[in-house]
Structures are given as structure tokens and as C-alpha cells.
Design a protein around this motif. Structure first.
Motif, PDB file in Angstrom:
ATOM      1  N   GLY A  10       0.810  -1.202   0.000  1.00  0.00           N
ATOM      2  CA  GLY A  10       0.000   0.000   0.000  1.00  0.00           C
ATOM      3  C   GLY A  10       0.845   1.255   0.000  1.00  0.00           C
ATOM      4  N   THR A  11       0.152   2.370   0.090  1.00  0.00           N
ATOM      5  CA  THR A  11       0.839   3.660   0.031  1.00  0.00           C
ATOM      6  C   THR A  11       0.886   4.375   1.378  1.00  0.00           C
ATOM      7  OG1 THR A  11      -1.236   4.738  -0.591  1.00  0.00           O
ATOM      8  CG2 THR A  11       0.202   3.989  -2.384  1.00  0.00           C
ATOM      9  N   LYS A  12       0.260   3.830   2.383  1.00  0.00           N
ATOM     10  CA  LYS A  12       0.242   4.478   3.693  1.00  0.00           C
ATOM     11  C   LYS A  12       1.561   4.251   4.425  1.00  0.00           C
ATOM     12  CE  LYS A  12      -4.689   3.639   4.466  1.00  0.00           C
ATOM     13  NZ  LYS A  12      -5.621   2.976   5.401  1.00  0.00           N
ATOM     14  N   MET A  13       1.938   5.234   5.225  1.00  0.00           N
ATOM     15  CA  MET A  13       3.157   5.133   6.031  1.00  0.00           C
ATOM     16  C   MET A  13       2.880   4.291   7.283  1.00  0.00           C
ATOM     17  SD  MET A  13       5.494   6.827   4.438  1.00  0.00           S
ATOM     18  CE  MET A  13       6.721   7.101   5.679  1.00  0.00           C
ATOM     19  N   ILE A  14       3.861   3.491   7.671  1.00  0.00           N
ATOM     20  CA  ILE A  14       3.746   2.683   8.883  1.00  0.00           C
ATOM     21  C   ILE A  14       4.488   3.400  10.005  1.00  0.00           C
ATOM     22  CG2 ILE A  14       4.329   0.483   9.976  1.00  0.00           C
ATOM     23  CD1 ILE A  14       4.081  -0.802   7.194  1.00  0.00           C
ATOM     24  N   ASN A  15       3.751   3.769  11.050  1.00  0.00           N
ATOM     25  CA  ASN A  15       4.355   4.401  12.228  1.00  0.00           C
ATOM     26  C   ASN A  15       4.276   3.421  13.402  1.00  0.00           C
ATOM     27  OD1 ASN A  15       1.708   4.549  13.211  1.00  0.00           O
ATOM     28  ND2 ASN A  15       1.425   6.634  12.476  1.00  0.00           N
TER      29      ASN A  15
END
Length: 83
Positions: free
Chosen positions: A2-7
Motif C-alpha cells: 500500500g501507500t500508507k506510512m507505517i508508524n
């Protein structure tokens, strides 16, 4: 992928949700679902407790030598949520 950032919130959520799927009984499962859905945001008061639970689940999985299985499940979960 996906394109979401993992925090940290997302990563800890993935660990907790993976542990649940593997048959462990983590606490904060509902918080994990909400947190992974909203990009990692959570109430500040929960951060320490939530992180501690993720560490506990991580250690149990490692102790049981189920890391490869957990990594595969975590990737599925992250993909499901667009990460």
C-alpha cells in the motif's frame, strides 16, 4: 504494498492483531483495529500500555519460534489495511 506510512501505532497494532490471529490472547485488540484503521492515532494515555502489550506479544511469538508465521500474517494484515 500500500501507500500508507507505517508508524509505531500501526506497527504495534499489526503485532497485536497478528498475535490474536495466531491464537494468543492480547489485550487492546479493539484499540489495535481502530488504530491501524486511522493511521496510528491513539490517545496518549494508551501509548505506553499499548506498546508494552505489543512487546509482550512479540516476545511470546519469538519464544514459541513462530516468527516466520507471524511475519506472513502481519504482512496480510498490513495489506488488508492498505499498508
Amino acid at each position: 504494498m500500500g501507500t500508507k506510512m507505517i508508524n509505531n501505532g500501526v506497527a504495534n497494532s499489526a503485532i497485536i492483531l497478528t498475535a490474536e490471529k495466531m491464537g494468543y490472547n492480547p489485550v487492546y485488540v479493539e484499540v489495535a483495529k481502530q488504530t491501524i484503521s486511522n493511521g496510528g492515532d491513539m490517545e496518549p494515555i494508551l501509548i505506553g500500555l499499548f506498546s508494552g502489550e505489543a512487546i509482550t506479544m512479540h516476545n511470546k511469538i519469538a519464544e514459541d519460534m513462530r516468527v516466520d508465521e507471524a511475519n506472513s500474517i502481519a504482512q496480510e494484515i498490513l495489506s488488508q489495511y492498505g499498508y
